[in-house]
Design a protein around this motif. Structure first.
Motif, PDB file in Angstrom:
ATOM      1  N   ALA A 101       4.209   5.721   6.392  1.00 25.05           N
ATOM      2  CA  ALA A 101       2.979   6.153   5.710  1.00 25.05           C
ATOM      3  C   ALA A 101       2.558   7.548   6.146  1.00 25.05           C
ATOM      4  CB  ALA A 101       1.863   5.146   5.973  1.00 25.05           C
ATOM      5  N   LEU A 102       2.681   7.842   7.442  1.00 20.35           N
ATOM      6  CA  LEU A 102       2.343   9.186   7.943  1.00 20.35           C
ATOM      7  C   LEU A 102       3.277  10.235   7.358  1.00 20.35           C
ATOM      8  CD1 LEU A 102       1.618   8.298  11.668  1.00 20.35           C
ATOM      9  CD2 LEU A 102      -0.023   9.354  10.098  1.00 20.35           C
ATOM     10  N   ALA A 103       4.582   9.908   7.289  1.00 20.92           N
ATOM     11  CA  ALA A 103       5.560  10.855   6.738  1.00 20.92           C
ATOM     12  C   ALA A 103       5.240  11.177   5.288  1.00 20.92           C
ATOM     13  CB  ALA A 103       6.966  10.281   6.859  1.00 20.92           C
ATOM     14  N   LEU A 104       4.938  10.142   4.511  1.00 24.66           N
ATOM     15  CA  LEU A 104       4.650  10.343   3.095  1.00 24.66           C
ATOM     16  C   LEU A 104       3.293  11.015   2.885  1.00 24.66           C
ATOM     17  CD1 LEU A 104       6.079   6.966   1.762  1.00 24.66           C
ATOM     18  CD2 LEU A 104       7.125   9.235   1.604  1.00 24.66           C
ATOM     19  N   SER A 105       2.479  11.055   3.953  1.00 24.70           N
ATOM     20  CA  SER A 105       1.203  11.793   3.921  1.00 24.70           C
ATOM     21  C   SER A 105       1.399  13.247   4.340  1.00 24.70           C
ATOM     22  CB  SER A 105       0.190  11.146   4.870  1.00 24.70           C
ATOM     23  OG  SER A 105      -0.026   9.799   4.555  1.00 24.70           O
ATOM     24  N   PRO A 130      -3.445   6.210   3.369  1.00 22.63           N
ATOM     25  CA  PRO A 130      -4.514   5.993   4.363  1.00 22.63           C
ATOM     26  C   PRO A 130      -4.806   4.513   4.608  1.00 22.63           C
ATOM     27  CG  PRO A 130      -5.132   7.751   2.858  1.00 22.63           C
ATOM     28  CD  PRO A 130      -3.887   7.113   2.290  1.00 22.63           C
ATOM     29  N   GLN A 131      -4.832   3.715   3.518  1.00 26.33           N
ATOM     30  CA  GLN A 131      -5.077   2.273   3.682  1.00 26.33           C
ATOM     31  C   GLN A 131      -3.912   1.610   4.408  1.00 26.33           C
ATOM     32  OE1 GLN A 131      -7.697   0.517   3.383  1.00 26.33           O
ATOM     33  NE2 GLN A 131      -6.797  -1.508   3.712  1.00 26.33           N
ATOM     34  N   ALA A 132      -2.693   2.037   4.106  1.00 25.67           N
ATOM     35  CA  ALA A 132      -1.523   1.483   4.800  1.00 25.67           C
ATOM     36  C   ALA A 132      -1.616   1.758   6.299  1.00 25.67           C
ATOM     37  CB  ALA A 132      -0.234   2.082   4.233  1.00 25.67           C
ATOM     38  N   ILE A 133      -2.033   2.957   6.655  1.00 29.23           N
ATOM     39  CA  ILE A 133      -2.173   3.315   8.077  1.00 29.23           C
ATOM     40  C   ILE A 133      -3.258   2.465   8.728  1.00 29.23           C
ATOM     41  CG2 ILE A 133      -2.841   5.168   9.670  1.00 29.23           C
ATOM     42  CD1 ILE A 133      -1.500   7.114   7.564  1.00 29.23           C
ATOM     43  N   MET A 135       0.827  -1.209   0.000  1.00 32.76           N
ATOM     44  CA  MET A 135       0.000   0.000   0.000  1.00 32.76           C
ATOM     45  C   MET A 135       0.863   1.262   0.000  1.00 32.76           C
ATOM     46  SD  MET A 135      -3.102  -0.882  -0.219  1.00 32.76           S
ATOM     47  CE  MET A 135      -4.238  -2.233   0.043  1.00 32.76           C
ATOM     48  N   ILE A 136       1.940   1.240   0.788  1.00 32.35           N
ATOM     49  CA  ILE A 136       2.853   2.387   0.819  1.00 32.35           C
ATOM     50  C   ILE A 136       3.489   2.581  -0.555  1.00 32.35           C
ATOM     51  CG2 ILE A 136       5.073   3.208   1.743  1.00 32.35           C
ATOM     52  CD1 ILE A 136       4.193   1.915   4.444  1.00 32.35           C
ATOM     53  N   SER A 137       3.948   1.505  -1.149  1.00 30.27           N
ATOM     54  CA  SER A 137       4.605   1.592  -2.456  1.00 30.27           C
ATOM     55  C   SER A 137       3.652   2.076  -3.545  1.00 30.27           C
ATOM     56  CB  SER A 137       5.189   0.238  -2.844  1.00 30.27           C
ATOM     57  OG  SER A 137       6.199  -0.146  -1.934  1.00 30.27           O
TER      58      SER A 137
END
Length: 225
Positions: free
Chosen positions: A116-120, A90-93, A83-85
């Protein structure tokens, strides 16, 4: 039974050979063939993992899907990584939250949540999650590099260098870490030292061009890291 053991042993030998050469196409073909003969959860997981490592995240999720009916933490981890890739942060979190609801001391769940939060763009929450991963004894190299990644995204370039340079000087030379260090050094105005590292670690056949391209970059974005 002896035939089964021989077949398993041959598969293991082939897997070891492909792994040493990072031949993910060979690994995928090997486990697709195995899965075709028998739908075994362990084989399905390996196939999904090798699709992920080959960069085919949608195929990885496709083959992982049946395992999500009865998931464990390793299955959730691979789902979150995909999901991150794919940029579905949001789904990854949400997946990491499911992992933590099962085990609130699971270090890799905090680590993936932090990424995931960082990339958000949620840098303070991301730092807190990575710190929790570190408190749960995730590998220091992983935690420090991810904290540095957050600092780069947040344009705190000196903080990133302060995290990564001591690691590098102690001989820690993981490729992503060195790349992030070079980016941080360029951004704090130490292009000369960055170029020395590029040359010393053979990061590029064209160190001058690489450093010039980093100098001309605007604020760091996640696709650069």
């Amino acid at each position: 039974m002896s035939g089964f053991h021989a077949s398993t042993e041959n598969t293991q030998v082939q897997e070891d050979i492909y792994l040493k050469s990072r031949n993910y196409t060979g690994l995928i073909n090997l486990y697709r063939s195995s899965l075709k003969k028998k739908d075994d959860p362990k084989i399905r997981y390996k196939l999904s993992k090798y699709y992920y490592q080959a960069g085919d995240y949608k195929s990885s999720l496709y083959y992982l899907q049946p395992l999500l009916k009865n998931p464990d933490q390793t299955i959730y981890t691979l789902q979150a990584q995909n999901m991150i890739s794919l940029g579905d942060y949001p789904q990854a979190i949400r997946v990491t939250q499911q992992m933590l609801s099962r085990d609130n001391k699971y270090a890799e769940a905090y680590n993936l949540k932090g990424v995931a939060l960082a990339l958000s763009g949620k840098y303070s929450e991301a730092n807190a999650a990575i710190q929790q991963a570190r408190d749960m004894f995730i590998a220091d190299d992983v935690a420090i590099n991810n904290m540095a990644m957050i600092a780069l995204l947040d344009q705190r370039y000196q903080d990133a260098v302060g995290l990564l340079l001591p690691q590098y000087l102690r001989g820690r030379k993981q490729e992503r870490m060195i790349h992030n260090l070079v980016v941080g050094l360029v951004k704090v105005g130490d292009a000369g030292y960055a170029k020395q590292i590029v040359r010393a670690e053979n990061l590029s056949d064209y160190p001058d061009e690489l450093i010039d391209s980093l100098i001309s970059l605007g604020p760091i974005k996640n696709e650069v890291l």
